[in-house]
Write a protein that holds these residues in place. Sequence first.
Motif, PDB file in Angstrom:
ATOM      1  N   GLY A   1       1.147   6.650  42.810  1.00 37.81           N
ATOM      2  CA  GLY A   1       0.032   5.735  42.589  1.00 37.81           C
ATOM      3  C   GLY A   1      -0.594   5.349  43.924  1.00 37.81           C
ATOM      4  O   GLY A   1       0.031   5.505  44.983  1.00 37.81           O
ATOM      5  N   ILE A   2      -1.810   4.826  43.876  1.00 36.82           N
ATOM      6  CA  ILE A   2      -2.540   4.489  45.108  1.00 36.82           C
ATOM      7  C   ILE A   2      -1.844   3.383  45.897  1.00 36.82           C
ATOM      8  O   ILE A   2      -1.639   3.498  47.109  1.00 36.82           O
ATOM      9  CB  ILE A   2      -3.988   4.060  44.763  1.00 36.82           C
ATOM     10  CG1 ILE A   2      -4.772   5.207  44.135  1.00 36.82           C
ATOM     11  CG2 ILE A   2      -4.692   3.546  46.023  1.00 36.82           C
ATOM     12  CD1 ILE A   2      -5.114   6.335  45.067  1.00 36.82           C
ATOM     13  N   ASP A   3      -1.460   2.295  45.217  1.00 37.72           N
ATOM     14  CA  ASP A   3      -0.894   1.138  45.928  1.00 37.72           C
ATOM     15  C   ASP A   3       0.419   1.490  46.614  1.00 37.72           C
ATOM     16  O   ASP A   3       0.641   1.135  47.787  1.00 37.72           O
ATOM     17  CB  ASP A   3      -0.697  -0.027  44.953  1.00 37.72           C
ATOM     18  CG  ASP A   3      -2.026  -0.627  44.496  1.00 37.72           C
ATOM     19  OD1 ASP A   3      -3.047  -0.357  45.155  1.00 37.72           O
ATOM     20  OD2 ASP A   3      -2.029  -1.345  43.479  1.00 37.72           O
ATOM     21  N   LYS A   4       1.300   2.160  45.904  1.00 38.78           N
ATOM     22  CA  LYS A   4       2.590   2.537  46.503  1.00 38.78           C
ATOM     23  C   LYS A   4       2.398   3.537  47.646  1.00 38.78           C
ATOM     24  O   LYS A   4       3.145   3.514  48.637  1.00 38.78           O
ATOM     25  CB  LYS A   4       3.507   3.140  45.436  1.00 38.78           C
ATOM     26  CG  LYS A   4       4.027   2.139  44.414  1.00 38.78           C
ATOM     27  CD  LYS A   4       5.034   1.176  45.040  1.00 38.78           C
ATOM     28  CE  LYS A   4       5.633   0.262  43.987  1.00 38.78           C
ATOM     29  NZ  LYS A   4       6.531  -0.765  44.610  1.00 38.78           N
ATOM     30  N   SER A   5       1.407   4.380  47.501  1.00 39.04           N
ATOM     31  CA  SER A   5       1.120   5.333  48.575  1.00 39.04           C
ATOM     32  C   SER A   5       0.669   4.598  49.827  1.00 39.04           C
ATOM     33  O   SER A   5       1.088   4.926  50.948  1.00 39.04           O
ATOM     34  CB  SER A   5       0.037   6.331  48.127  1.00 39.04           C
ATOM     35  OG  SER A   5       0.484   7.107  47.049  1.00 39.04           O
TER      36      SER A   5
ATOM     37  N   GLU B   1      -9.017  10.938  46.523  1.00 37.86           N
ATOM     38  CA  GLU B   1      -9.279  10.310  45.219  1.00 37.86           C
ATOM     39  C   GLU B   1     -10.277   9.167  45.305  1.00 37.86           C
ATOM     40  O   GLU B   1     -10.985   8.894  44.347  1.00 37.86           O
ATOM     41  CB  GLU B   1      -7.968   9.786  44.616  1.00 37.86           C
ATOM     42  CG  GLU B   1      -7.003  10.896  44.222  1.00 37.86           C
ATOM     43  CD  GLU B   1      -5.913  10.419  43.274  1.00 37.86           C
ATOM     44  OE1 GLU B   1      -6.067   9.328  42.704  1.00 37.86           O
ATOM     45  OE2 GLU B   1      -4.912  11.155  43.126  1.00 37.86           O
ATOM     46  N   THR B   2     -10.308   8.482  46.451  1.00 38.47           N
ATOM     47  CA  THR B   2     -11.134   7.273  46.543  1.00 38.47           C
ATOM     48  C   THR B   2     -12.391   7.450  47.403  1.00 38.47           C
ATOM     49  O   THR B   2     -13.288   6.622  47.344  1.00 38.47           O
ATOM     50  CB  THR B   2     -10.320   6.102  47.134  1.00 38.47           C
ATOM     51  OG1 THR B   2      -9.926   6.440  48.478  1.00 38.47           O
ATOM     52  CG2 THR B   2      -9.075   5.833  46.300  1.00 38.47           C
TER      53      THR B   2
ATOM     54  N   PRO C   1      -0.620  10.053  45.722  1.00 38.37           N
ATOM     55  CA  PRO C   1      -1.116   9.183  44.636  1.00 38.37           C
ATOM     56  C   PRO C   1      -0.711   9.671  43.251  1.00 38.37           C
ATOM     57  O   PRO C   1      -0.445   8.855  42.362  1.00 38.37           O
ATOM     58  CB  PRO C   1      -2.647   9.249  44.818  1.00 38.37           C
ATOM     59  CG  PRO C   1      -2.834   9.529  46.255  1.00 38.37           C
ATOM     60  CD  PRO C   1      -1.707  10.460  46.624  1.00 38.37           C
ATOM     61  N   SER C   2      -0.648  10.989  43.041  1.00 45.69           N
ATOM     62  CA  SER C   2      -0.281  11.483  41.713  1.00 45.69           C
ATOM     63  C   SER C   2       1.182  11.192  41.398  1.00 45.69           C
ATOM     64  O   SER C   2       1.569  11.081  40.241  1.00 45.69           O
ATOM     65  CB  SER C   2      -0.559  12.983  41.589  1.00 45.69           C
ATOM     66  OG  SER C   2       0.343  13.744  42.380  1.00 45.69           O
TER      67      SER C   2
END
Length: 299
Positions: A257-261, A230-231, A253-254
């Motif tokens: 989310g990115i941060d929790k991942s 994604e990034t 991420p889906s």
Amino acid sequence: MMSVQEFKSVLKTEAASVENYLSTCLHNRNIPQRLLDSMEYSLLAGGKRLRPVLCIAVAAMFGAKKEQVMSFASAIECIHSYSLVHDDLPAMDDDDLRRGKPSNHKAFDEATAILAGDGLLTEAFVLMTETVKNIPAASVLAALNTMATAAGSGGMVGGQQLDMDFTGRDDVSLEELQTMHAMKTGALIRCSCESGAILGGASTEDLDRIRTYGANIGAAFQIVDDILDETGTEEELGKPVGSDIEQGKNTYPSMLGIDKSRELAQALTDDAVAQIAVYDGAEAQFLRRLAQYIVDRVT
């Protein structure tokens, strides 16, 4: 404590040793030229050589020399390469790009790519058995059994089936996602560590620690892969980005989310490092650095 620069230097050296072995390991094996070209096209296309380096480093931590386990460790890269060739096929992920080059079925043709994958998988087990020249046969057999189980239908192949089953479903749980990735991606990374420990003569207690270390960094590796899809950019990754979302795949991420991942990947890495805290020496320091490298990587 090994510095980051020292770690990168060792990683580069070990990966180059694997690369050198891979460059000739399929020669003089009566493989038809077009098939050999297709197999080497994917096998020698670059990559981090993470799995064989893990096997070599863990084996060294328990006393086996690199030269003793090189054929077994490099064979793991053959299995990994076969899985990528088949993953890219139109019947699977249908990706046109791999490591910055046309995927195998685009460079050759679909039938040749299927055979190249078949060839890489089968030759891997030939290479693994050749380790018996340097390591006791019982240890090679145990490591080979572990590797076959990890790569097979109860491991990597089964994980690919679950991935296809889950694609497009919106009711996949986090537990199901973790199970799928532990099989599809994690099993081969975990087994790279585990087989190295077996070949090095590790005790049952050591094997348990290394198995957990490998499982945790394998899970962290997949989480980071999902984040980079994604990034990252196509130039950085050498493959299309955003394909997971386009294909309706469930990712960390889906779901988180990115941060929790990222937090989950770091927690797994921290636990992996804790598992091998009891070991001293350059190899143990390298493995601790390598765990963090998996989380920090951008490709």
